[in-house]
Design a protein around this motif. Sequence first.
Motif, PDB file in Angstrom:
ATOM      1  N   PRO A 106       0.810  -1.227   0.000  1.00  0.00           N
ATOM      2  CA  PRO A 106       0.000   0.000   0.000  1.00  0.00           C
ATOM      3  C   PRO A 106       0.843   1.276   0.000  1.00  0.00           C
ATOM      4  O   PRO A 106       0.388   2.322  -0.435  1.00  0.00           O
ATOM      5  N   TRP A 107       2.080   1.199   0.475  1.00  0.00           N
ATOM      6  CA  TRP A 107       2.932   2.379   0.549  1.00  0.00           C
ATOM      7  C   TRP A 107       3.941   2.451  -0.595  1.00  0.00           C
ATOM      8  O   TRP A 107       4.613   3.454  -0.769  1.00  0.00           O
ATOM      9  N   GLY A 108       4.113   1.378  -1.333  1.00  0.00           N
ATOM     10  CA  GLY A 108       5.043   1.379  -2.458  1.00  0.00           C
ATOM     11  C   GLY A 108       6.478   1.662  -2.070  1.00  0.00           C
ATOM     12  O   GLY A 108       7.198   2.348  -2.794  1.00  0.00           O
ATOM     13  N   VAL A 109       6.906   1.144  -0.925  1.00  0.00           N
ATOM     14  CA  VAL A 109       8.272   1.389  -0.457  1.00  0.00           C
ATOM     15  C   VAL A 109       9.112   0.124  -0.545  1.00  0.00           C
ATOM     16  O   VAL A 109       8.589  -0.985  -0.596  1.00  0.00           O
ATOM     17  N   ASP A 110      10.402   0.314  -0.532  1.00  0.00           N
ATOM     18  CA  ASP A 110      11.341  -0.796  -0.514  1.00  0.00           C
ATOM     19  C   ASP A 110      11.180  -1.537   0.814  1.00  0.00           C
ATOM     20  O   ASP A 110      11.179  -0.915   1.880  1.00  0.00           O
ATOM     21  N   PRO A 111      11.062  -2.867   0.787  1.00  0.00           N
ATOM     22  CA  PRO A 111      10.916  -3.629   2.034  1.00  0.00           C
ATOM     23  C   PRO A 111      12.060  -3.434   3.025  1.00  0.00           C
ATOM     24  O   PRO A 111      11.890  -3.685   4.210  1.00  0.00           O
ATOM     25  N   LEU A 112      13.204  -2.947   2.569  1.00  0.00           N
ATOM     26  CA  LEU A 112      14.313  -2.710   3.491  1.00  0.00           C
ATOM     27  C   LEU A 112      13.949  -1.727   4.597  1.00  0.00           C
ATOM     28  O   LEU A 112      14.485  -1.810   5.701  1.00  0.00           O
ATOM     29  N   VAL A 113      13.048  -0.787   4.322  1.00  0.00           N
ATOM     30  CA  VAL A 113      12.730   0.225   5.336  1.00  0.00           C
ATOM     31  C   VAL A 113      12.073  -0.380   6.571  1.00  0.00           C
ATOM     32  O   VAL A 113      12.131   0.207   7.650  1.00  0.00           O
ATOM     33  N   ALA A 114      11.463  -1.544   6.437  1.00  0.00           N
ATOM     34  CA  ALA A 114      10.819  -2.189   7.589  1.00  0.00           C
ATOM     35  C   ALA A 114      11.824  -2.894   8.490  1.00  0.00           C
ATOM     36  O   ALA A 114      11.492  -3.300   9.598  1.00  0.00           O
ATOM     37  N   ARG A 115      13.058  -3.035   8.033  1.00  0.00           N
ATOM     38  CA  ARG A 115      14.153  -3.597   8.823  1.00  0.00           C
ATOM     39  C   ARG A 115      13.874  -5.007   9.325  1.00  0.00           C
ATOM     40  O   ARG A 115      14.184  -5.347  10.459  1.00  0.00           O
ATOM     41  N   ARG A 116      13.312  -5.833   8.469  1.00  0.00           N
ATOM     42  CA  ARG A 116      13.139  -7.252   8.771  1.00  0.00           C
ATOM     43  C   ARG A 116      14.259  -8.009   8.081  1.00  0.00           C
ATOM     44  O   ARG A 116      14.767  -7.595   7.045  1.00  0.00           O
ATOM     45  N   ASN A 117      14.653  -9.166   8.641  1.00  0.00           N
ATOM     46  CA  ASN A 117      15.760  -9.929   8.078  1.00  0.00           C
ATOM     47  C   ASN A 117      15.423 -10.597   6.757  1.00  0.00           C
ATOM     48  O   ASN A 117      16.243 -10.634   5.848  1.00  0.00           O
ATOM     49  N   VAL A 118      14.226 -11.168   6.677  1.00  0.00           N
ATOM     50  CA  VAL A 118      13.847 -11.940   5.499  1.00  0.00           C
ATOM     51  C   VAL A 118      12.490 -11.446   5.006  1.00  0.00           C
ATOM     52  O   VAL A 118      11.537 -11.364   5.786  1.00  0.00           O
ATOM     53  N   VAL A 119      12.420 -11.127   3.734  1.00  0.00           N
ATOM     54  CA  VAL A 119      11.168 -10.697   3.115  1.00  0.00           C
ATOM     55  C   VAL A 119      10.757 -11.771   2.116  1.00  0.00           C
ATOM     56  O   VAL A 119      11.549 -12.155   1.260  1.00  0.00           O
ATOM     57  N   VAL A 120       9.528 -12.272   2.277  1.00  0.00           N
ATOM     58  CA  VAL A 120       9.001 -13.283   1.360  1.00  0.00           C
ATOM     59  C   VAL A 120       7.832 -12.686   0.588  1.00  0.00           C
ATOM     60  O   VAL A 120       7.199 -11.735   1.028  1.00  0.00           O
ATOM     61  N   ARG A 121       7.565 -13.256  -0.558  1.00  0.00           N
ATOM     62  CA  ARG A 121       6.434 -12.818  -1.375  1.00  0.00           C
ATOM     63  C   ARG A 121       5.559 -14.038  -1.636  1.00  0.00           C
ATOM     64  O   ARG A 121       6.058 -15.130  -1.897  1.00  0.00           O
ATOM     65  N   GLY A 122       4.237 -13.847  -1.520  1.00  0.00           N
ATOM     66  CA  GLY A 122       3.302 -14.920  -1.831  1.00  0.00           C
ATOM     67  C   GLY A 122       2.953 -15.813  -0.659  1.00  0.00           C
ATOM     68  O   GLY A 122       2.313 -16.849  -0.839  1.00  0.00           O
ATOM     69  N   PHE A 123       3.357 -15.418   0.542  1.00  0.00           N
ATOM     70  CA  PHE A 123       2.996 -16.189   1.737  1.00  0.00           C
ATOM     71  C   PHE A 123       2.763 -15.216   2.884  1.00  0.00           C
ATOM     72  O   PHE A 123       3.609 -14.364   3.161  1.00  0.00           O
TER      73      PHE A 123
END
Length: 149
Positions: free
Chosen positions: A58-75
């Motif tokens: 919804p925000w159209g931002v790079d997932p890096l800004v959330a500072r999580r170690n692993v970003v997955v798509r589709g789950f």
Amino acid sequence: MHAFEGRPLDGPRADPGPVSRSCAEVRARLGIVGDRYFNQAAHRNAAVTFLSAESLEPWGVDPLVARRNVVVRGFDVDSLARGTVFSLDSGDGPVRFEVGRPAHPCAWMDQVIAPGAFKGLRGRGGVRCVPLDDGVLRTGKSILVVVSA
């Protein structure tokens, strides 16, 4: 330490920011080698954080800004209950993780993403996990399997 300390209204301190890596070395019960929480007693039950990329769309931002170690798509990782064990195999063999507590967003999200992101990410900020195996995670296509719920 990271830039998101103190009060959000004061703004973040200078920080090189999160870095995207092509692979990460995981150690059972310790976390990700090189991470600031690796082998920290207070974080062993929450050493690796997972986020569903769709949470930030919804925000159209790079997932890096959330500072999580692993970003997955589709789950939807936020749908995993505490104690669930899942594996992630990115080509070097499966690495199992046990879900601990939610990775709730903090007030900094309103500063680094957009006003309203802190509230909007409640329940969609990801999960904190304990790695159960040593292994390697790589960027790209992976297979996520729920082992036990």
